[in-house]
Design a protein around this motif. Structure first.
Motif, PDB file in Angstrom:
ATOM      1  N   THR A  31       0.751  -1.288   0.089  1.00  7.27           N
ATOM      2  CA  THR A  31      -0.002  -0.015   0.015  1.00  7.27           C
ATOM      3  C   THR A  31       0.827   1.176   0.053  1.00  7.27           C
ATOM      4  N   LYS A  32       2.046   1.162   0.493  1.00  4.43           N
ATOM      5  CA  LYS A  32       2.864   2.472   0.474  1.00  4.43           C
ATOM      6  C   LYS A  32       4.427   1.892   0.753  1.00  4.43           C
ATOM      7  N   LEU A  33       5.239   2.638  -0.028  1.00  5.01           N
ATOM      8  CA  LEU A  33       6.767   2.551   0.163  1.00  5.01           C
ATOM      9  C   LEU A  33       7.189   4.039   0.199  1.00  5.01           C
ATOM     10  N   GLN A  34       8.112   4.131   1.254  1.00  2.74           N
ATOM     11  CA  GLN A  34       8.561   5.720   1.530  1.00  2.74           C
ATOM     12  C   GLN A  34       9.834   5.375   2.218  1.00  2.74           C
ATOM     13  N   CYS A  35      10.644   6.621   2.081  1.00  2.00           N
ATOM     14  CA  CYS A  35      11.877   6.719   2.458  1.00  2.00           C
ATOM     15  C   CYS A  35      11.749   7.373   4.010  1.00  2.00           C
ATOM     16  N   ILE A  36      12.593   7.084   5.037  1.00  2.00           N
ATOM     17  CA  ILE A  36      12.352   7.642   6.385  1.00  2.00           C
ATOM     18  C   ILE A  36      13.696   8.070   6.901  1.00  2.00           C
ATOM     19  N   GLU A  37      13.595   8.923   7.868  1.00  2.00           N
ATOM     20  CA  GLU A  37      14.703   9.458   8.472  1.00  2.00           C
ATOM     21  C   GLU A  37      15.468  10.341   7.742  1.00  2.00           C
ATOM     22  N   ALA A  38      15.312  10.967   6.733  1.00  3.12           N
ATOM     23  CA  ALA A  38      15.894  11.705   5.840  1.00  3.12           C
ATOM     24  C   ALA A  38      15.675  13.261   6.281  1.00  3.12           C
ATOM     25  N   PRO A  39      16.787  13.812   6.367  1.00  3.75           N
ATOM     26  CA  PRO A  39      18.088  13.907   5.578  1.00  3.75           C
ATOM     27  C   PRO A  39      18.865  13.014   6.356  1.00  3.75           C
ATOM     28  N   TYR A  40      20.150  12.464   5.779  1.00  2.00           N
ATOM     29  CA  TYR A  40      20.825  11.613   6.540  1.00  2.00           C
ATOM     30  C   TYR A  40      22.230  12.360   6.676  1.00  2.00           C
ATOM     31  N   LYS A  41      22.879  11.992   7.689  1.00  2.00           N
ATOM     32  CA  LYS A  41      24.224  12.705   8.099  1.00  2.00           C
ATOM     33  C   LYS A  41      25.334  12.401   7.134  1.00  2.00           C
ATOM     34  N   ARG A  42      25.541  11.261   6.338  1.00  2.00           N
ATOM     35  CA  ARG A  42      26.493  10.808   5.518  1.00  2.00           C
ATOM     36  C   ARG A  42      26.366  10.611   4.135  1.00  2.00           C
ATOM     37  N   THR A  43      24.962  10.808   3.843  1.00  6.15           N
ATOM     38  CA  THR A  43      24.648  10.550   2.247  1.00  6.15           C
ATOM     39  C   THR A  43      23.423  11.712   1.986  1.00  6.15           C
ATOM     40  N   HIS A  44      23.295  11.708   0.906  1.00  9.43           N
ATOM     41  CA  HIS A  44      22.346  12.555   0.249  1.00  9.43           C
ATOM     42  C   HIS A  44      21.225  12.110  -0.570  1.00  9.43           C
ATOM     43  N   LEU A  45      20.077  11.963   0.071  1.00 14.31           N
ATOM     44  CA  LEU A  45      18.776  11.619  -0.808  1.00 14.31           C
ATOM     45  C   LEU A  45      18.352  12.486  -1.588  1.00 14.31           C
ATOM     46  N   ASN A  46      18.707  12.171  -3.136  1.00 10.98           N
ATOM     47  CA  ASN A  46      18.263  13.087  -4.065  1.00 10.98           C
ATOM     48  C   ASN A  46      16.609  13.062  -4.302  1.00 10.98           C
ATOM     49  N   TYR A  47      16.071  11.984  -4.491  1.00  5.69           N
ATOM     50  CA  TYR A  47      14.749  12.052  -4.420  1.00  5.69           C
ATOM     51  C   TYR A  47      14.393  10.550  -3.970  1.00  5.69           C
ATOM     52  N   CYS A  48      13.004  10.298  -3.582  1.00  4.91           N
ATOM     53  CA  CYS A  48      12.453   9.156  -3.142  1.00  4.91           C
ATOM     54  C   CYS A  48      10.967   9.326  -3.404  1.00  4.91           C
ATOM     55  N   LYS A  49      10.517   8.561  -4.296  1.00  9.13           N
ATOM     56  CA  LYS A  49       9.080   8.412  -4.823  1.00  9.13           C
ATOM     57  C   LYS A  49       8.524   7.102  -5.177  1.00  9.13           C
ATOM     58  N   MET A  50       7.195   7.060  -4.444  1.00 14.75           N
ATOM     59  CA  MET A  50       6.603   5.869  -4.685  1.00 14.75           C
ATOM     60  C   MET A  50       5.664   6.104  -6.056  1.00 14.75           C
ATOM     61  N   ILE A  51       5.744   4.949  -6.865  1.00 18.20           N
ATOM     62  CA  ILE A  51       5.171   5.088  -8.001  1.00 18.20           C
ATOM     63  C   ILE A  51       4.122   3.883  -8.198  1.00 18.20           C
ATOM     64  N   GLN A  52       2.809   4.463  -8.453  1.00 13.72           N
ATOM     65  CA  GLN A  52       1.804   3.418  -8.598  1.00 13.72           C
ATOM     66  C   GLN A  52       1.403   3.193 -10.143  1.00 13.72           C
ATOM     67  N   LEU A  53       1.800   2.003 -10.785  1.00 10.24           N
ATOM     68  CA  LEU A  53       1.268   1.823 -12.202  1.00 10.24           C
ATOM     69  C   LEU A  53      -0.264   1.355 -12.130  1.00 10.24           C
ATOM     70  N   PRO A  54      -0.508   1.425 -13.411  1.00  8.94           N
ATOM     71  CA  PRO A  54      -2.133   1.106 -13.609  1.00  8.94           C
ATOM     72  C   PRO A  54      -2.404  -0.283 -13.294  1.00  8.94           C
ATOM     73  N   ASN A  55      -1.632  -1.199 -13.412  1.00 13.23           N
ATOM     74  CA  ASN A  55      -1.928  -2.629 -12.903  1.00 13.23           C
ATOM     75  C   ASN A  55      -1.961  -2.960 -11.602  1.00 13.23           C
ATOM     76  N   GLY A  56      -1.590  -1.600 -10.925  1.00  8.81           N
ATOM     77  CA  GLY A  56      -1.585  -1.937  -9.435  1.00  8.81           C
ATOM     78  C   GLY A  56      -0.142  -2.193  -8.690  1.00  8.81           C
ATOM     79  N   THR A  57       0.868  -2.267  -9.471  1.00  6.81           N
ATOM     80  CA  THR A  57       2.068  -2.502  -9.062  1.00  6.81           C
ATOM     81  C   THR A  57       2.758  -1.352  -8.520  1.00  6.81           C
ATOM     82  N   VAL A  58       3.509  -1.542  -7.291  1.00 11.19           N
ATOM     83  CA  VAL A  58       4.018  -0.334  -6.746  1.00 11.19           C
ATOM     84  C   VAL A  58       5.677  -0.338  -6.788  1.00 11.19           C
TER      85      VAL A  58
END
Length: 193
Positions: free
Chosen positions: A39-66
Motif C-alpha cells: 500500500t505504501k513505500l517511503q524513505c524515512i529518517e531523511a536527511p541523512y548525516k553521511r549520504t544525500h537522498l536526491n529523491y525518493c518517490k513511490m510510483i503506482q502503475l495502472p496494473n496496481g504494481t507499486v
C-alpha cells in the motif's frame, strides 16, 4: 553505497511478511487463496548525516504494481554496511512480528556460505538488484534505482492483516545511510483464511 541500496532492496524483498509489488493473488498447497498488496513505500529518517537522498518517490502503475524510485549519493567509500529489517504487525498499533534481522552485507557478499537469514536477504538482492550485487567497497557515487517487490518472496503462512517493514542501511558507526518503510496487507480466503 551501492551495497547499501542493494541491501535495502534485499531487505525489501526480505520483507517476506509483506506483500509483493502491487497486489497479487496466489493459492497455497491447502487451497487457501490470499491476496497481498503493497500500500505504501517511503524513505524515512531523511536527511541523512553521511549520504544525500536526491529523491525518493513511490510510483503506482495502472496494473496496481507499486515501485520505489530513489537516488542516493554516497560521497565516501563504504567497507561495512549493515542491513537491518524489522517487521511489524498491526493490532491496534504496529508491534514487532517475527522478523528482526540484521546482516553485514559486505561480509555476506564476500563469503559464500551464509546462514539462512543472510541467504534469503542476499538472494533477494541478487534477484531484484543485480547491478548492485557485488562485494564492498561501495560508495563514492550516486545510486539510482527503480525497484519493485516480487510477491513470490512472501511465505503463504503469514496471517491476514496489515504489516510494516522497516529497513535500515547503516555504516560501521551505526549511522543510517538510507532507510525505508513498506506497508502491506495480506487477505486470505478459504477454510481457515
Amino acid at each position: 553505497m551501492s551495497r547499501i541500496i542493494f541491501a535495502k532492496h534485499m531487505l525489501l524483498l526480505l520483507l517476506i511478511v509483506l506483500s509483493g509489488s502491487g497486489s497479487a493473488g496466489r493459492q497455497d498447497k491447502h487451497g487457501i487463496s490470499y491476496i497481498m498488496r503493497i500500500t505504501k513505500l517511503q524513505c524515512i529518517e531523511a536527511p541523512y548525516k553521511r549520504t544525500h537522498l536526491n529523491y525518493c518517490k513511490m510510483i503506482q502503475l495502472p496494473n496496481g504494481t507499486v515501485a520505489l524510485n530513489t537516488s542516493l549519493t554516497v560521497p565516501m567509500l563504504v567497507n561495512y554496511a549493515e542491513i537491518v529489517a524489522k517487521l511489524f504487525y498491526k493490532y491496534k498499533t504496529y508491534r514487532p512480528f517475527m522478523v528482526d534481522w540484521s546482516i553485514d552485507y559486505c561480509q555476506a557478499a564476500r563469503k559464500g556460505n551464509l546462514n539462512p537469514t543472510a541467504a534469503i536477504m542476499m538472494k533477494i538482492v541478487e534477484n531484484s538488484m543485480p547491478d548492485y550485487y557485488y562485494p564492498c567497497p561501495h560508495g563514492n557515487r550516486t545510486y539510482a534505482t527503480y525497484w519493485t517487490f516480487e510477491p513470490s518472496y512472501i511465505p503463504t503462512t503469514l496471517p491476514s492483516g496489515d504489516y510494516r517493514l522497516d529497513i535500515y542501511f547503516r555504516d560501521s558507526t551505526r549511522i543510517t545511510l538510507y532507510a525505508l518503510q513498506m506497508f502491506s496487507s495480506i487477505r486470505k480466503q478459504g477454510l481457515i483464511g
